[in-house]
Design an enzyme around this catalytic site. Structure first.
Site, short mmCIF file in Angstrom:
data_model
loop_
_atom_site.label_atom_id
_atom_site.label_comp_id
_atom_site.label_asym_id
_atom_site.label_seq_id
_atom_site.Cartn_x
_atom_site.Cartn_y
_atom_site.Cartn_z
N HIS A 224 -13.13 4.81 9.98
CA HIS A 224 -13.59 4.71 8.60
C HIS A 224 -15.11 4.62 8.67
O HIS A 224 -15.66 3.90 9.50
CB HIS A 224 -12.92 3.50 7.96
CG HIS A 224 -13.71 2.82 6.91
ND1 HIS A 224 -14.11 3.46 5.75
CD2 HIS A 224 -14.15 1.54 6.79
CE1 HIS A 224 -14.76 2.60 5.00
NE2 HIS A 224 -14.80 1.44 5.60
N TYR A 255 -17.60 2.28 -1.34
CA TYR A 255 -17.93 0.89 -1.68
C TYR A 255 -19.31 0.54 -1.13
O TYR A 255 -19.82 1.22 -0.24
CB TYR A 255 -16.85 -0.07 -1.17
CG TYR A 255 -16.73 -0.19 0.34
CD1 TYR A 255 -17.66 -0.92 1.09
CD2 TYR A 255 -15.67 0.41 1.03
CE1 TYR A 255 -17.54 -1.04 2.46
CE2 TYR A 255 -15.55 0.30 2.41
CZ TYR A 255 -16.49 -0.42 3.12
OH TYR A 255 -16.37 -0.53 4.48
N ASP A 541 19.78 -11.68 -2.18
CA ASP A 541 21.08 -11.83 -2.86
C ASP A 541 21.98 -10.72 -2.36
O ASP A 541 21.57 -9.56 -2.26
CB ASP A 541 20.96 -11.84 -4.38
CG ASP A 541 20.52 -10.52 -4.97
OD1 ASP A 541 19.86 -9.73 -4.27
OD2 ASP A 541 20.83 -10.27 -6.16
P1 FAD Z 1 -10.12 -7.57 15.76
O1 FAD Z 1 -11.32 -8.15 15.14
O2 FAD Z 1 -10.24 -6.21 16.30
O3 FAD Z 1 -9.69 -8.56 16.89
C1 FAD Z 1 -8.72 -8.20 17.86
C2 FAD Z 1 -9.17 -8.81 19.15
O4 FAD Z 1 -8.20 -8.60 20.15
C3 FAD Z 1 -10.44 -8.19 19.66
O5 FAD Z 1 -11.40 -9.19 19.74
C4 FAD Z 1 -10.07 -7.63 21.01
O6 FAD Z 1 -11.10 -7.76 21.93
C5 FAD Z 1 -8.87 -8.45 21.36
N1 FAD Z 1 -8.00 -7.77 22.32
C6 FAD Z 1 -7.42 -6.57 22.17
N2 FAD Z 1 -6.72 -6.23 23.25
C7 FAD Z 1 -6.85 -7.26 24.12
C8 FAD Z 1 -6.37 -7.50 25.43
N3 FAD Z 1 -5.61 -6.63 26.07
N4 FAD Z 1 -6.71 -8.66 26.03
C9 FAD Z 1 -7.49 -9.55 25.37
N5 FAD Z 1 -7.99 -9.37 24.14
C10 FAD Z 1 -7.67 -8.24 23.52
N6 FAD Z 1 -11.87 -5.58 6.03
C11 FAD Z 1 -12.18 -6.24 4.91
O7 FAD Z 1 -11.44 -7.11 4.50
N7 FAD Z 1 -13.28 -5.92 4.18
C12 FAD Z 1 -14.13 -4.94 4.58
O8 FAD Z 1 -15.12 -4.69 3.92
C13 FAD Z 1 -13.82 -4.23 5.75
N8 FAD Z 1 -14.62 -3.23 6.14
C14 FAD Z 1 -14.37 -2.61 7.31
C15 FAD Z 1 -15.25 -1.65 7.74
C16 FAD Z 1 -15.08 -1.04 8.95
C17 FAD Z 1 -16.04 0.00 9.40
C18 FAD Z 1 -13.96 -1.40 9.75
C19 FAD Z 1 -13.73 -0.76 11.06
C20 FAD Z 1 -13.07 -2.33 9.30
C21 FAD Z 1 -13.26 -2.95 8.09
N9 FAD Z 1 -12.38 -3.90 7.61
C22 FAD Z 1 -12.67 -4.59 6.47
C23 FAD Z 1 -11.12 -4.21 8.31
C24 FAD Z 1 -11.27 -5.44 9.18
O9 FAD Z 1 -12.44 -5.34 9.91
C25 FAD Z 1 -10.12 -5.58 10.13
O10 FAD Z 1 -8.91 -5.36 9.47
C26 FAD Z 1 -10.11 -6.98 10.74
O11 FAD Z 1 -11.38 -7.29 11.26
C27 FAD Z 1 -9.08 -7.09 11.82
O12 FAD Z 1 -9.18 -8.34 12.42
P2 FAD Z 1 -8.35 -8.64 13.74
O13 FAD Z 1 -8.67 -10.03 14.13
O14 FAD Z 1 -6.95 -8.30 13.52
O15 FAD Z 1 -8.87 -7.58 14.79
N1 THG Z 2 26.60 -3.91 -4.82
C1 THG Z 2 26.96 -4.47 -3.66
N2 THG Z 2 26.11 -5.26 -2.99
C2 THG Z 2 24.86 -5.49 -3.46
C3 THG Z 2 24.44 -4.93 -4.67
C4 THG Z 2 25.36 -4.10 -5.36
N3 THG Z 2 24.00 -6.26 -2.75
C5 THG Z 2 22.63 -6.26 -3.09
C6 THG Z 2 22.42 -6.28 -4.57
N4 THG Z 2 23.19 -5.21 -5.16
C7 THG Z 2 22.93 -7.61 -5.08
N5 THG Z 2 22.78 -7.74 -6.49
C8 THG Z 2 23.83 -7.94 -7.33
C9 THG Z 2 23.57 -8.52 -8.56
C10 THG Z 2 24.60 -8.83 -9.42
C11 THG Z 2 25.90 -8.54 -9.07
C12 THG Z 2 26.17 -7.91 -7.88
C13 THG Z 2 25.13 -7.62 -7.00
C14 THG Z 2 27.02 -8.95 -9.95
N6 THG Z 2 26.91 -10.15 -10.52
C15 THG Z 2 27.98 -10.76 -11.24
C16 THG Z 2 27.42 -11.48 -12.46
O1 THG Z 2 26.34 -12.05 -12.35
O2 THG Z 2 28.05 -11.44 -13.49
C17 THG Z 2 28.61 -11.80 -10.32
C18 THG Z 2 29.69 -12.54 -10.93
C19 THG Z 2 30.38 -13.43 -9.93
O3 THG Z 2 29.72 -14.05 -9.09
O4 THG Z 2 31.60 -13.49 -10.00
O5 THG Z 2 27.98 -8.26 -10.08
O6 THG Z 2 25.04 -3.52 -6.40
N7 THG Z 2 28.16 -4.24 -3.16
#
Ligand code: FAD
Ligand code: THG
Length: 812
Positions: A224, A255, A541
């Protein structure tokens, strides 16, 4: 109580936050290793410009960001602050973007963070470099700002060190050690470090480390572009690092942030530049930034042209430095958090922005120390959420690149995901195509939303057309299919419903310990029940059908249910869990004429007493063996009919041939969603999630506190008496004002809650919106408004369910 031995790999902003949060909770036998030096390790955190915009369509992501802001505001290194709270401003240069900013204002209001929509003049007042002629308005979040990522790393390292955490810079992890399916430590270039828990916070190197643990991490490092201008004459003399708000110009993928008299410019406008994780270098002395590739000026040219138009003062400046910096993208833009499904004790906290880093540190610390994260609802972030195809390298690369391209795009909640498609098709797919299905994708499945072949059904009906956004990915046919379901009978493809099979002599006892209801009942029973976390929050659920003494079929919500069951399997091998979704299929046959369709096709007794509501049985429908379950998410008489995939098409054709002469229809998800809201049936992940308990969610009926122990029971006994918010049914009289979900709900001027799901109720003739509201505002008749783009929609609390409260349809 020093806790288990923990090794955190990576001392970037994520690893440092985790070390701080986990040691604050009493785990101090913690070692953090990093291949690079501290605190600027050479990872992504070392060069991130640190913009923190809290606005997000996900409540959880906003909450993770809000916590990061609050925490970083309280941190400093020798008096130097870790956060510059200059505010965040997003500007619109098109009417579409202006509308989008209203939608974003709605989200952040719904999530409880203050923001303001600004006129163009107000934007320029806040950020005087912005060209007034280019913009139409903006959205300001006053608490946004700049995180000083390296300082924040240092501040958190200091706190953790003071509590006894050990930091080992210049230690490269070469392998993750394991024995008997459990992690035992890490091997570094300087020797072994034994551990009970290893947490991978290795950023873009994550996939490499995860592979050492036998785990596949679906993320892609993408470059980026970030550039810094030289001095801008108009800013000469600016002593403070940042005084103007951080700025987003999403219409051009750009940005900006202040840096004294220069500006940082970030661009997502260029081609995606993925880099395989294996090709990213380890740290070495001569190369301090392994996470940085050479700046490709040509790619930046359009960004620079646009910048000089939006911020004319930059015309007197030059680009002085730039990088193509690497950071992680994921297929759904959420981080990857949680335990490995296979190797006990191996955890990941990956694909996390600086913006969410402290929140993620806290979330992971709670998860590790308490066994569950109670502060944030992490269901969107769990690393085990993916379906098998979503881990394939081709899928991950394609989606991640697409997410890079779309990072600032205006996306409708139903926006179809692009290639690769189709991935999963039900056995009925060709018939659906023949009927002119409009498909959208869910978990890889192609799901018809309506069928163009049903267009003639619209004639003679009143199907109101909703306003603007609700009319996208919509057709009046949706309304006709919904009404026809209630009038005659309809076939619904339910194949995408995740199905799990739980078998073995221990199956009944195993399930009883996990669910809120009684499921170890007679063979043929079906139970709607809940999985809870230990804190009483709803995990899912589900429906549980006992098909044989030792065999249960579960209707689930996603892979996290499979993960949860698998994780809790007894060690003695008396229970097995299997995902039977692939290889099977399901048709919902629902409507008042459903029995007239089905009964002539089978020898079994499908009368009201022959197969009662919420009972299951085996039957032949013509030649097709099915498991029939009498329940209906759309609230009509009928059955879910399950069979194997090979015979699905035959089942479809058999049912369709019988239904058609009776006026039956084939119907899609649009109708389905409208009907289920009329009936008040909740959808996990949208209406209720980890943060809600059953009583708040209106699902107390599914809890049996009088049964034996189950996960979450003790917490529910406490929570039951303390219900302060409720999932509440609202109706909207204006038929055109259909909302989308995630809008704020207002009591007068005060934002009091948010919408979860919404649709038009084609039977009741009103718009429906479910919303979380404080209990005092949930009395039927309470008048409220919903913030929808730049409008307020009038809504009123209604008694639920809106349709068939006596269950006469289902029990007929
Ligand atoms: P990192 O900071 O990369 O840390 C990972 C660490 O793991 C590193 O220090 C590395 O050395 C270590 N490591 C890896 N492999 C090993 C290994 N084998 N042994 C030991 N250590 C290891 N985010 C925002 O929120 N705002 C922004 O404005 C923004 N701008 C960005 C701009 C740029 C150009 C870039 C590149 C990124 C930007 N990001 C931004 C994203 C953000 O920087 C990252 O998502 C964030 O820093 C990730 O943090 P991290 O700790 O996961 O990774
Ligand atoms: N069918 C089946 N499984 C499911 C769903 C489905 N699992 C995930 C999700 N959908 C679960 N959600 C619901 C929500 C409501 C009901 C069934 C699954 C339902 N409710 C009756 C009621 O509230 O009147 C239960 C009455 C009772 O408990 O006797 O029927 O779509 N297989």
């Amino acid at each position: 109580m020093a806790g288990p031995r923990v090794v955190i790999i990576g001392a970037g902003v994520v690893g440092a936050a985790l070390a701080d949060e986990i040691s604050a909770r009493g785990w101090t036998e913690v070692t953090v290793v990093d291949q690079g030096p501290l605190p600027a390790t050479g990872g992504s955190s070392s060069h991130a410009p640190g913009l923190v915009f809290q606005t997000n369509s996900s409540k959880t992501m906003t909450e993770l960001a809000r916590y990061t802001v609050e925490k970083f505001c309280s941190l400093d290194v020798d008096g130097e602050p870790c956060f510059l709270q200059v505010g965040g401003l997003e500007v619109a240069t098109t009417p579409e973007r202006l509308a989008e900013l209203h939608r974003r204002h709605g989200w952040i209001t719904a999530w409880g963070v203050e923001s303001r929509l600004l006129t163009a003049d107000e934007c320029v007042k806040r950020h005087p470099l912005v060209n007034r002629d280019r913009i139409l308005g903006g959205l300001l979040v006053p608490t946004d700002g700049i995180a000083k990522a390296v300082l924040a790393v240092e501040a958190q390292i200091r706190r953790a060190t003071a509590r006894g955490v050990r930091f080992l810079p210049r230690h490269e992890v070469l392998d993750v050690q394991k024995a008997d399916g459990t992690v035992t430590g890490v091997l570094t270039d300087q020797g072994e470090i034994p551990a009970d828990i290893v947490v991978c916070c290795a950023g873009i190197w994550g996939p490499k480390i995860a592979r050492m643990a036998g785990m596949h991490l679906p993320l892609t490092p993408l470059a980026h572009q970030l550039a810094w201008t030289g001095p801008i004459p108009a800013l000469a003399g600016q002593r403070e690092e940042a005084i103007r708000p951080i700025l987003r110009h999403q219409d051009a993928d750009l940005y900006y942030r202040d840096r004294f008299d220069t500006l940082g410019i970030g661009s997502y406008g260029h081609r995606p530049m993925p880099v395989p994780a294996d090709e990213i270098r380890a740290f070495d002395e001569n190369d301090e930034m392994p996470s940085v590739l050479k700046f490709t000026e040509d790619d930046f040219a359009p960004a620079w042209t646009e910048t000089r138009s939006l911020l004319p003062a930059t015309q007197d400046a030059k680009i002085e430095e730039g990088i193509n910096g690497l950071f992680s993208f994921t297929t759904d833009n959420f981080p990857l958090l949680g335990p490995s499904p296979d190797l006990k004790g191996f955890w990941v906290a990956e694909a996390v922005w600086v913006t969410h880093s402290a929140g993620v540190g806290r979330a992971m610390a709670e998860w590790l120390v308490d066994g569950h994260c109670s502060s944030f609802d992490l269901h969107e972030c769990d690393v085990n959420r993916f379906e098998p195809h979503q881990l394939s390298p081709e899928y991950v690369l394609a989606r991640d690149c697409r997410n890079f391209v779309e990072v600032y795009d205006i996306l409708h909640p139903l926006q179809p995901s692009g290639d690769p498609r189709p991935i999963r098709t039900s056995p009925f797919h060709t018939r659906q195509q023949e009927h002119g299905a409009f498909f959208l994708e869910a978990n890889g499945w192609e799901r018809p939303h309506w069928y163009e072949a049903n267009a003639p059904l619209v004639e003679g009906r009143t199907i109101p057309t909703p306003n603007d956004w609700a009319a996208r990915f919509w057709s009046p046919v949706v309304g006709a299919e919904a009404q026809a379901t209630r009038e005659t009978v309809a076939l619904y493809d339910m194949t995408a419903l995740k199905r799990l099979e739980v078998t073995g002599p221990g199956a009944a006892g195993f399930l009883e310990g996990l669910v809120t209801g009684k499921v170890a009942k007679s063979v043929g029973s079906v139970t709607y029940t809940l999985l809870l976390h230990h804190d009483g929050g709803i995990r899912s659920d589900i429906t549980v059908a006992r098909l044989a003494p030792d065999r249960f079929q579960i209707g689930a919500n996603g892979n996290l249910d499979l993960d949860w069951l698998t994780r809790h399997l007894p060690a003695d091998g008396t229970v097995q869990v299997r995902d039977i979704t692939p290889g099977t299929c399901c048709i919902g046959l629902w409507g008042p004429l459903a029995r007239e369709v089905l009964q002539p096709l089978t020898d079994e007794d499908f009368s009201a007493d022959g197969l009662k509501y919420f009972r299951a049985q085996h039957a032949y429908i013509g030649t097709v063996p099915v498991t029939a379950m009498r329940l209906s998410y759309v609230g009509e008489l009928g059955w879910e009919l399950y069979t194997t995939a090979d015979q699905g098409l035959k089942l479809w054709d058999t049912l369709w041939r019988a239904a058609r002469p009776l006026g039956g229809v084939i119907a899609g998800r649009g109708a389905f969603n409208s009907l289920r809201l009329e009936k008040g049936y909740r959808s996990f992940g949208t209406d209720m999630t980890y943060e809600h308990d059953p009583y708040e969610a209106g699902l107390g009926f599914a809890v049996r506190l009088d049964k034996g122990d189950f996960i979450g029971k003790a917490a529910l006994e406490r929570r039951k008496a303390d219900v302060r918010r409720r999932l509440t049914c609202l109706t909207i009289d204006d038929p055109r004002s259909v909302v989308l979900g995630k809008e704020p709900v207002y009591d007068g001027a005060r934002a009091v809650g948010h919408v979860t799901s919404a649709a038009y109720g084609h039977t009741i003739g009103k718009g429906i919106a479910y919303a979380w509201l404080p209990t005092e505002l949930t009395a039927p008749g309470t008048a409220l408004t919903i913030g929808y783009f730049d409008r307020r929609v009038e809504a009123v609390v209604a008694e639920e369910p809106l349709f068939d409260p006596t269950m006469s349809r289902l029990r007929s």
